[in-house]
Design a protein around this motif. Structure first.
Motif, PDB file in Angstrom:
ATOM      1  N   THR A   1       0.749  -1.136  -0.307  1.00 50.20           N
ATOM      2  CA  THR A   1      -0.152   0.086  -0.164  1.00 50.20           C
ATOM      3  C   THR A   1       0.802   1.478  -0.058  1.00 50.20           C
ATOM      4  O   THR A   1       2.076   1.506   0.543  1.00 50.20           O
ATOM      5  N   VAL A   2       1.128   2.265  -0.654  1.00 49.65           N
ATOM      6  CA  VAL A   2       1.772   3.125  -0.706  1.00 49.65           C
ATOM      7  C   VAL A   2       1.197   4.766  -0.441  1.00 49.65           C
ATOM      8  O   VAL A   2      -0.524   5.437  -1.014  1.00 49.65           O
ATOM      9  N   ILE A   3       1.034   5.812   0.111  1.00 47.91           N
ATOM     10  CA  ILE A   3       0.980   6.788   0.998  1.00 47.91           C
ATOM     11  C   ILE A   3       1.546   8.465   0.045  1.00 47.91           C
ATOM     12  O   ILE A   3       3.085   7.715   1.075  1.00 47.91           O
ATOM     13  N   PHE A   4       0.890   8.827  -0.450  1.00 48.55           N
ATOM     14  CA  PHE A   4       2.599   9.570  -1.504  1.00 48.55           C
ATOM     15  C   PHE A   4       2.509  10.912  -0.975  1.00 48.55           C
ATOM     16  O   PHE A   4       0.816  11.184  -1.272  1.00 48.55           O
ATOM     17  N   VAL A   5       2.881  11.930  -0.332  1.00 43.19           N
ATOM     18  CA  VAL A   5       2.666  12.809  -0.078  1.00 43.19           C
ATOM     19  C   VAL A   5       3.215  14.104  -0.840  1.00 43.19           C
ATOM     20  O   VAL A   5       4.326  13.850  -0.861  1.00 43.19           O
ATOM     21  N   SER A   6       2.810  15.001  -1.353  1.00 43.81           N
ATOM     22  CA  SER A   6       3.438  16.111  -2.588  1.00 43.81           C
ATOM     23  C   SER A   6       2.487  17.268  -2.429  1.00 43.81           C
ATOM     24  O   SER A   6       1.051  16.805  -2.238  1.00 43.81           O
ATOM     25  N   HIS A   7       3.381  18.501  -2.817  1.00 44.85           N
ATOM     26  CA  HIS A   7       2.771  19.565  -3.064  1.00 44.85           C
ATOM     27  C   HIS A   7       2.588  19.838  -5.084  1.00 44.85           C
ATOM     28  O   HIS A   7       2.425  20.881  -5.584  1.00 44.85           O
ATOM     29  N   ASP A   8       3.802  18.383  -5.349  1.00 45.87           N
ATOM     30  CA  ASP A   8       3.223  18.144  -6.944  1.00 45.87           C
ATOM     31  C   ASP A   8       2.122  17.653  -7.418  1.00 45.87           C
ATOM     32  O   ASP A   8       2.481  16.779  -6.878  1.00 45.87           O
ATOM     33  N   ARG A   9       1.205  18.342  -7.590  1.00 44.47           N
ATOM     34  CA  ARG A   9      -0.443  17.816  -8.023  1.00 44.47           C
ATOM     35  C   ARG A   9       0.316  17.108  -9.923  1.00 44.47           C
ATOM     36  O   ARG A   9      -0.451  16.545 -10.036  1.00 44.47           O
ATOM     37  N   ALA A  10       1.145  17.483 -10.620  1.00 44.71           N
ATOM     38  CA  ALA A  10       1.574  16.866 -11.441  1.00 44.71           C
ATOM     39  C   ALA A  10       2.054  15.289 -11.700  1.00 44.71           C
ATOM     40  O   ALA A  10       1.345  14.592 -12.145  1.00 44.71           O
ATOM     41  N   LEU A  11       2.324  15.304 -10.086  1.00 47.38           N
ATOM     42  CA  LEU A  11       2.327  13.505  -9.682  1.00 47.38           C
ATOM     43  C   LEU A  11       1.401  12.923  -9.605  1.00 47.38           C
ATOM     44  O   LEU A  11       1.668  11.641  -9.795  1.00 47.38           O
ATOM     45  N   GLN A  12      -0.009  13.732  -8.783  1.00 52.28           N
ATOM     46  CA  GLN A  12      -0.986  13.264  -9.283  1.00 52.28           C
ATOM     47  C   GLN A  12      -1.709  11.054  -9.731  1.00 52.28           C
ATOM     48  O   GLN A  12      -2.001  10.749  -8.909  1.00 52.28           O
ATOM     49  N   SER A  13      -1.468  11.387 -11.031  1.00 55.69           N
ATOM     50  CA  SER A  13      -1.406  10.604 -12.116  1.00 55.69           C
ATOM     51  C   SER A  13      -0.927   9.391 -12.123  1.00 55.69           C
ATOM     52  O   SER A  13      -1.065   8.124 -12.610  1.00 55.69           O
TER      53      SER A  13
END
Ligand SMILES: Nc1ncnc2c1ncn2[C@@H]1O[C@H](COP(=O)(O)OP(=O)(O)OP(=O)(O)O)[C@@H](O)[C@H]1O
Length: 232
Positions: free
Chosen positions: A200-212
């Protein structure tokens, strides 16, 4: 421990504040994340993303409410039991990586294997396979961590987080220092490694380009009732 149908994360009436005199930072009525989900968690600065990751990883304990991680009641476990559980079942990449600077690349990863009880006869081979899969070739393996570029340190931090085949993989802005070409490559390698372990992966980022790269997008401000504390 967990069964296949049990959620990876189940939080109920979860609240956290740093002290009695400080306001509530997190107030999450309900959160369920199923095993194998790929979650992108976002929200403004100060909204509590790192605080939530620390609760999920058992670094800190909820002020009130219930938090089950792979079936374990983290709200009830002592600090020592949470440390033990984390070492065995959770892989984390912190914002600052937290590598031990004078240890070699291999030994940084080996230490995590040791803490997770998996420093067996095949350990060195597994470490080297993992480092290779993450794009770190053999001439890096004996270097001290401080003698690596930021991008290379990130890969070591991911290898360290994944070496024990964790059921839960947590990453806090792990790609923030990379340019966009390296960021995509890094994401691909990280997801491939997580796929191999069905984590299971939970990933935090401000970079919304990565959400795909993720199957589920969670906005922390929608998830919770506590107000974001203004940053001066
Ligand atoms: N050790 C601490 N003691 C007291 N307050 C803290 C501590 N660490 C963080 N906070 C406060 O808790 C709130 C949530 O912080 P947190 O780091 O979880 O936010 P974040 O969403 O991860 O922010 P960012 O996107 O800037 O990393 C903020 O108001 C912050 O000032």
């Amino acid at each position: 421990m967990s069964t296949q149908t049990e959620p990876a994360i189940h939080a109920h009436q979860l609240q956290f504040r740093w002290s009695k005199r400080q306001p509530t930072v997190l107030d999450i009525p309900e959160l369920r994340i199923d095993q194998g989900e790929r979650v992108f968690l976002f929200g403004p600065s100060g909204s509590g993303k790192t605080t939530l990751l620390n609760l999920l990883a058992g670094v800190t304990r909820p002020t009130s409410g219930q938090l089950h991680v792979m079936g374990e009641p983290m709200h009830r476990l002592s600090g020592r039991k949470r440390d033990h559980f984390r070492a065995q079942h959770i892989g984390i990449v912190f914002q600052q990586f937290n590598l031990i600077p004078y240890l070699t690349v291999t030994d940084n990863v080996r230490l995590a294997a040791h803490l997770g009880g998996k420093n067996d006869a095949t350990c060195t081979d597994r470490i080297h396979d993992m480092l290779r899969a993450l794009g770190l070739s053999d001439h890096h393996w004996r270097r001290p961590a401080h003698a690596l570029s930021v991008g290379q340190q990130q890969r070591v931090a991911v290898a360290r987080a994944l070496i024990n085949s964790p059921q839960l993989f947590i990453a806090d802005e792990p790609s923030s220092a990379l340019d966009s070409d390296h960021r995509d490559e890094f994401m691909h390698l990280m997801m491939q490694a997580a796929d191999q372990h069905n984590s299971t992966v939970i990933f935090v980022s401000h970079d919304r380009a990565l959400q795909s790269h993720f199957s589920r997008h969670l906005d922390l401000t929608q998830l919770q009732r506590a107000a974001v504390q203004e940053t001066a």
